[in-house]
Design a protein around this motif. Structure first.
Motif, short mmCIF file in Angstrom:
data_model
loop_
_atom_site.label_atom_id
_atom_site.label_comp_id
_atom_site.label_asym_id
_atom_site.label_seq_id
_atom_site.Cartn_x
_atom_site.Cartn_y
_atom_site.Cartn_z
N GLN A 114 0.81 -1.22 0.00
CA GLN A 114 0.00 0.00 0.00
C GLN A 114 0.85 1.27 0.00
N HIS A 115 2.15 1.15 0.08
CA HIS A 115 3.01 2.33 0.18
C HIS A 115 2.87 3.21 -1.07
N MET A 116 2.91 4.52 -0.86
CA MET A 116 2.69 5.43 -1.98
C MET A 116 3.78 5.33 -3.05
N LEU A 117 4.97 4.88 -2.68
CA LEU A 117 6.04 4.78 -3.66
C LEU A 117 5.85 3.60 -4.61
N VAL A 118 4.95 2.68 -4.26
CA VAL A 118 4.64 1.57 -5.16
C VAL A 118 3.17 1.61 -5.56
N GLU A 119 2.58 2.79 -5.53
CA GLU A 119 1.23 3.02 -6.02
C GLU A 119 1.16 2.61 -7.49
N PRO A 120 0.12 1.89 -7.94
CA PRO A 120 0.04 1.44 -9.33
C PRO A 120 0.19 2.54 -10.37
N MET A 121 -0.13 3.79 -10.01
CA MET A 121 0.03 4.88 -10.97
C MET A 121 1.49 5.05 -11.40
N THR A 122 2.43 4.55 -10.57
CA THR A 122 3.83 4.64 -10.99
C THR A 122 4.10 3.81 -12.24
N LEU A 123 3.29 2.79 -12.48
CA LEU A 123 3.44 2.01 -13.71
C LEU A 123 3.04 2.85 -14.92
N VAL A 124 2.02 3.68 -14.74
CA VAL A 124 1.61 4.58 -15.82
C VAL A 124 2.74 5.55 -16.13
N GLU A 125 3.36 6.09 -15.08
CA GLU A 125 4.46 7.03 -15.27
C GLU A 125 5.66 6.35 -15.93
N ALA A 126 5.90 5.12 -15.56
CA ALA A 126 7.06 4.40 -16.12
C ALA A 126 6.85 4.00 -17.57
N ALA A 127 5.60 3.88 -17.98
CA ALA A 127 5.31 3.35 -19.32
C ALA A 127 5.87 4.21 -20.44
N GLY A 128 5.87 5.55 -20.24
CA GLY A 128 6.30 6.44 -21.32
C GLY A 128 7.70 6.15 -21.84
N PRO A 129 8.74 6.21 -20.98
CA PRO A 129 10.08 5.91 -21.46
C PRO A 129 10.25 4.48 -21.96
N ILE A 130 9.54 3.54 -21.35
CA ILE A 130 9.67 2.13 -21.80
C ILE A 130 9.04 1.97 -23.17
N LEU A 131 7.87 2.57 -23.38
CA LEU A 131 7.25 2.56 -24.72
C LEU A 131 8.15 3.20 -25.75
N ALA A 132 8.76 4.33 -25.38
CA ALA A 132 9.65 5.02 -26.32
C ALA A 132 10.81 4.14 -26.73
N GLY A 133 11.30 3.34 -25.78
CA GLY A 133 12.38 2.42 -26.10
C GLY A 133 11.96 1.40 -27.14
N TYR A 134 10.74 0.89 -27.04
CA TYR A 134 10.23 -0.05 -28.03
C TYR A 134 10.04 0.65 -29.38
N GLN A 135 9.53 1.86 -29.36
CA GLN A 135 9.21 2.56 -30.59
C GLN A 135 10.45 3.01 -31.35
N ASN A 136 11.55 3.15 -30.63
CA ASN A 136 12.78 3.67 -31.25
C ASN A 136 13.80 2.58 -31.54
N ARG A 137 13.39 1.33 -31.39
CA ARG A 137 14.34 0.25 -31.67
C ARG A 137 14.53 0.09 -33.18
#
Length: 398
Positions: free
Chosen positions: A375-398
């Motif tokens: 339940q800790h705020m640092l592992v709130e599921p919204m952090t996955l949304v925030e992380a998705a952008g750079p990870i998606l960009a990595g896929y898109q720029n391969r």
């Protein structure tokens, strides 16, 4: 004890091996103290003393100051071993050791040296978010605020207190952009802290994550650091991971350790436990064995990703700087592993039946601890949304 594919092994990584082995060597003591610690809502003095004797509070303190000087991966593995013995112990030491690492890496050299380089090395705890107020005065700040979630504060000698800097007229100071307020973190001797209690929870009970207050306490400039700094004051590469890279990552091995312990417990229980409708013990059931193998694989995969992601980040820090995708993956894996660990613990807890619900029960404690830790705020599921952008960009720029 089951030796798994990628659990930390003594001798696996150079200088970190002895600290990992030392953490594992405390298992019998921590296990014997765990139920009492939960009822007492604090890590017991014998456990604190043993952890201090092994130097585990200072795994991220530079060697020249008498710390272990470990990298992030070895430090995470130390925490996993402690959490396997008891979730609260792993969490509290994580809070201490990783906030101590942040302070060592980001305080001014004189301040870090004062806190950690002496014979009586400091242990930190407390809230670094800027919820307090600090008025700038000659030589430092006068800090006032009320804070919560001081995990590990029962045995900490310095307590963190985040604050927004104000001038002597009571106006918030603004940063270079002219918009954002200047935020700092003070490290204050525990003798100047008023502890307020308030940690009445279902799990992670022994972390003693109480509320506390600071009232008009003078903090010298050397004992304060920028809350959102990206530039460490120390040269060791681990500090290049940043405040989030160090402070967030420690939650992952706590989850791993709790889940590992739950599997160990249910494996033993299943070998002797019978249930109506089963021809023999539940451990012989095809249904149990299929679920066990699936959950054990999930934990192995999660552990591998946790350590691989942090090893990649550590290598990047050693050679230069982390890129956005590497930072995003640290956030991604630390949040994702909480869900995996919850699923693994729930599997074990459900199969444990009455053995899970009777007090004292290791499986019951694992279930309570992972439920609270996730339940800790640092592992709130919204952090996955925030992380998705750079990870998606990595896929898109391969």
């Amino acid at each position: 004890m089951t030796q798994t594919l990628s659990r930390p092994e003594a001798g696996e990584i150079g200088d970190g091996a002895s600290y990992i082995a030392a953490a594992r060597g405390l298992a019998a003591l921590i296990d014997a103290e765990a139920d009492g610690m939960e009822s007492g809502r604090a890590i017991s003095q014998p456990v604190v003393d043993a952890i201090a004797e092994k130097g585990l509070f200072w795994v991220l303190v530079p060697r020249e100051w008498g710390g272990a000087g470990l990298g992030i991966v070895d430090s995470l593995k130390v925490i996993e071993e402690l959490a396997r013995s008891d979730g609260s112990t792993g969490w509290a030491v994580m809070a201490n050791a990783f906030s101590t690492g942040i302070a060592a890496g980001y305080l001014a050299e004189t301040g870090g040296h004062e806190l950690f380089a002496g014979e009586d090395k400091g242990i930190t705890a407390g809230m670094i978010l800027p919820t307090g107020k600090g008025v700038r005065v000659d030589g430092g700040y006068k800090v006032t605020g009320t804070y919560g979630f001081a995990s590990g504060s029962g045995h900490a000698s310095w307590i963190g207190a985040g604050f927004v800097v104000h001038d002597d007229e009571g106006n918030p100071e603004l940063g270079a952009d002219g918009v954002s307020p200047v935020c700092r973190v003070a490290f204050i001797p525990r003798s100047e802290i008023e502890f307020l209690g308030g940690w009445d929870v279902m799990g992670m009970v022994a972390t003693g994550s109480d509320n506390y207050a600071v009232t008009d306490v003078f903090v010298p400039e050397a004992h304060a650091m920028d809350t959102f700094s990206t530039v460490p004051t120390r040269p060791e590469s681990v500090y290049k991971l940043g405040l989030l890279g160090i402070g967030v990552g420690g939650h992952a091995p706590v989850a791993l350790g709790i889940a590992q312990r739950a599997l160990e417990e249910i494996a033993v229980i299943a070998a002797a436990k019978t249930r109506p409708g089963y021809p023999s013990v539940i451990g012989d059931s095809d249904m149990f064995r299929r679920e066990f193998a699936t959950n054990e694989a999930l934990l192995q995969a999660a552990r591998r990703y946790v350590y691989d992601a942090h090893a990649d980040a550590e290598a990047a820090a050693e050679s230069g700087e982390l890129d956005d995708e590497q930072r995003a993956r640290l956030r991604q894996v630390t949040t994702w592993v909480q869900g995996v660990a919850q699923d693994v613990v729930t599997f074990a807890y459900n199969w444990g039946g009455s053995a899970s619900i009777r007090n004292p029960s290791v499986l019951g404690r694992c279930h309570r601890d992972i439920s609270v830790g996730a339940q800790h705020m640092l592992v709130e599921p919204m952090t996955l949304v925030e992380a998705a952008g750079p990870i998606l960009a990595g896929y898109q720029n391969r």
